[in-house]
Design an enzyme around this catalytic site. Structure first.
Site, PDB file in Angstrom:
ATOM      1  N   LEU A  23     -32.247  47.835  45.232  1.00  0.00           N
ATOM      2  CA  LEU A  23     -32.446  46.906  44.069  1.00  0.00           C
ATOM      3  C   LEU A  23     -33.316  46.481  43.721  1.00  0.00           C
ATOM      4  O   LEU A  23     -33.600  45.423  43.066  1.00  0.00           O
ATOM      5  CB  LEU A  23     -31.131  46.272  44.437  1.00  0.00           C
ATOM      6  N   ARG A  24     -34.292  46.237  44.683  1.00  0.00           N
ATOM      7  CA  ARG A  24     -35.933  45.434  43.894  1.00  0.00           C
ATOM      8  C   ARG A  24     -35.380  43.924  43.766  1.00  0.00           C
ATOM      9  O   ARG A  24     -34.686  43.355  44.515  1.00  0.00           O
ATOM     10  CB  ARG A  24     -36.315  46.333  42.950  1.00  0.00           C
ATOM     11  N   ASN A  48     -36.501  47.037  52.419  1.00  0.00           N
ATOM     12  CA  ASN A  48     -37.708  47.305  51.999  1.00  0.00           C
ATOM     13  C   ASN A  48     -38.861  46.474  51.073  1.00  0.00           C
ATOM     14  O   ASN A  48     -39.404  46.745  50.374  1.00  0.00           O
ATOM     15  CB  ASN A  48     -38.180  48.649  51.876  1.00  0.00           C
ATOM     16  N   LYS A 106     -31.860  48.387  59.045  1.00  0.00           N
ATOM     17  CA  LYS A 106     -32.339  49.936  59.335  1.00  0.00           C
ATOM     18  C   LYS A 106     -33.884  50.419  59.813  1.00  0.00           C
ATOM     19  O   LYS A 106     -34.752  49.815  60.251  1.00  0.00           O
ATOM     20  CB  LYS A 106     -32.943  49.651  57.572  1.00  0.00           C
ATOM     21  N   HIS A 143     -34.076  56.239  58.379  1.00  0.00           N
ATOM     22  CA  HIS A 143     -34.894  57.102  57.418  1.00  0.00           C
ATOM     23  C   HIS A 143     -35.456  58.391  58.519  1.00  0.00           C
ATOM     24  O   HIS A 143     -36.057  58.147  59.137  1.00  0.00           O
ATOM     25  CB  HIS A 143     -35.921  56.232  56.745  1.00  0.00           C
ATOM     26  N   HIS A 181     -29.577  59.731  53.848  1.00  0.00           N
ATOM     27  CA  HIS A 181     -30.079  60.767  52.552  1.00  0.00           C
ATOM     28  C   HIS A 181     -30.638  62.275  53.690  1.00  0.00           C
ATOM     29  O   HIS A 181     -31.112  62.463  53.312  1.00  0.00           O
ATOM     30  CB  HIS A 181     -31.676  60.292  51.858  1.00  0.00           C
ATOM     31  N   LEU A 226     -38.473  61.076  48.920  1.00  0.00           N
ATOM     32  CA  LEU A 226     -38.801  61.375  50.294  1.00  0.00           C
ATOM     33  C   LEU A 226     -37.355  61.072  51.000  1.00  0.00           C
ATOM     34  O   LEU A 226     -37.079  59.626  51.099  1.00  0.00           O
ATOM     35  CB  LEU A 226     -39.454  59.954  50.981  1.00  0.00           C
ATOM     36  N   ASP A 254     -29.282  56.694  47.529  1.00  0.00           N
ATOM     37  CA  ASP A 254     -30.600  56.243  47.657  1.00  0.00           C
ATOM     38  C   ASP A 254     -32.202  56.077  46.096  1.00  0.00           C
ATOM     39  O   ASP A 254     -32.626  56.061  45.707  1.00  0.00           O
ATOM     40  CB  ASP A 254     -31.179  57.584  48.383  1.00  0.00           C
ATOM     41  N   HIS A 258     -38.784  52.916  40.435  1.00  0.00           N
ATOM     42  CA  HIS A 258     -40.273  52.269  39.982  1.00  0.00           C
ATOM     43  C   HIS A 258     -40.973  52.881  38.666  1.00  0.00           C
ATOM     44  O   HIS A 258     -40.312  52.948  38.243  1.00  0.00           O
ATOM     45  CB  HIS A 258     -40.742  53.333  41.140  1.00  0.00           C
ATOM     46  N   ALA A 270     -42.556  57.337  46.102  1.00  0.00           N
ATOM     47  CA  ALA A 270     -41.641  58.503  46.004  1.00  0.00           C
ATOM     48  C   ALA A 270     -40.622  57.513  45.566  1.00  0.00           C
ATOM     49  O   ALA A 270     -39.840  56.266  46.321  1.00  0.00           O
ATOM     50  CB  ALA A 270     -41.552  58.721  47.770  1.00  0.00           C
TER      51      ALA A 270
END
Ligand code: DOR
Ligand code: ZN
Length: 346
Positions: A23-24, A48, A106, A143, A181, A226, A254, A258, A270
């Protein structure tokens, strides 16, 4: 539930959840959040950010920013996650889990993907954390790619399973693991054969494209994510896994926006932004596979069952009614920008 005609015009299902989203933050969060909220009741929010969400207070503050960015009247629950580092304290993880702040941890192998620089450099360094997760029943979201530069980029998931994930599951069979993913036949095979503590999310884009899409008539940065899309045989394995009725596979888009300038670049980021049409794309895949009768389980049942959460009680309807994915959403170019989609969420 699907109407009984041969070519249904409507699909009705329990409101789905997205078990993997980015969601940034800041302006980007405000830009992309409505697209997720429109489709999903809950979402597992990836940690992240810069800096990453490594403490209970950072997770609480991020959750507040998400709530504050919700469109008026929205019914949406962000489910927070904890970003594992070599140095993270297992007591902090347990405290946040006990307090209901985060629901999973995560694992980003360091430098595997976007904003993973603070990730785990070697899984052996977090053994105490993994044991704690297993003990308290908190899922580990993975991941699943090795970062060894000697390993071909298209093999990194399969090698991760062999070197890291399979040994981890043998060591701690009770640890709940989600291979996020999943992109390969090997990944699907591992999850299917593993015990009930192991599951996987599958993205909409990996069900639609193979690696040719990255090079169709030229370099296609908006098809780059990715783990990167693989050969056709892997895409077909993902389709079988998603639509085959196993409770181990569930929806996780996912979606990873960007700004287009960061993707259309000499070193493009990515991430594929699927949120504007994710549920509709999954519906298309289930229809193409003749599996609309199993769509609801994948989208709305298997995820909450794995996480031990209640099923959503409200329903949504998709109608066969073509529309076009927007060319842009703010600074972001969505997946399938400008293309026609057959199903529309009403
Ligand atoms: O393509 C990706 N984008 N894969 C990830 O693992 C991270 C994500 C992002 O944050 O942009
Ligand atoms: Zn992700």
């Amino acid at each position: 539930m699907v109407s009984e005609t041969l070519t249904p015009t409507e699909i009705s299902l329990r409101r789905p959840d997205d078990w993997h989203v980015h969601l940034r933050d800041g302006d980007m969060l405000r830009e992309v959040l409505p697209w997720t909220v429109r489709q999903f009741a809950r979402a597992i929010v990836m940690p992240n950010l810069v800096p990453p969400v490594t403490t209970v207070s950072l997770a609480e503050a991020y959750r507040e920013r998400i709530r504050a960015a919700l469109p008026p009247g929205a019914d949406f629950t962000p489910l927070m996650t904890c970003y594992l580092t070599d140095a993270i304290d297992p007591d902090e993880i347990e405290r946040g889990y006990g307090a209901g702040v985060w629901v999973a941890a995560k694992l980003y192998p360091a430098r595997a993907t976007t904003n993973s620089a603070f990730g785990v450099t070697d899984i052996r360094r977090i053994e105490r954390i993994l044991e704690r997760l297993a003990r308290i029943g908190m899922p580990l979201l993975v991941h699943g790619e090795v970062t060894d530069p000697e390993v071909d980029v298209f093999d990194r998931e399969a090698v991760f399973i062999e070197r890291v994930l399979a040994p981890l599951h043998r060591r701690l069979p009770e640890l709940k693991i989600v291979l996020e993913h999943v992109t390969t036949e090997e990944g699907v095979g591992f999850v299917a054969a593993a015990g009930p503590s192991v599951a996987a999310t599958i993205t909409a884009h990996h069900l639609l494209i193979n690696r040719n899409a990255l090079f169709a008539g030229g370099l296609r940065p908006h098809m780059y994510c990715l783990p990167v899309a693989k050969r056709e045989k892997h895409r077909l394995a993902l389709r079988r896994a998603a639509t085959g009725g196993s409770p181990k596979f569930f929806l996780g888009t996912d979606t990873a926006p960007h700004p287009s300038a960061d993707k259309e670049s000499a070193c493009g980021c990515a991430g594929i932004f699927t949120a504007p049409a994710a549920l509709e794309i999954y519906a298309r895949v289930f229809e193409e596979e003749g599996a609309l009768g199993r769509f609801e389980a994948f989208a709305s049942v298997n995820g909450p069952r794995f996480y031990g959460m209640p099923l959503n009680e409200t329903r949504v309807t998709l109608r066969r009614e073509p529309w076009r994915v927007p060319e842009r959403v703010g600074s972001v170019v969505p997946f399938l920008a400008g293309e026609e989609i057959a199903w529309r969420l009403v």
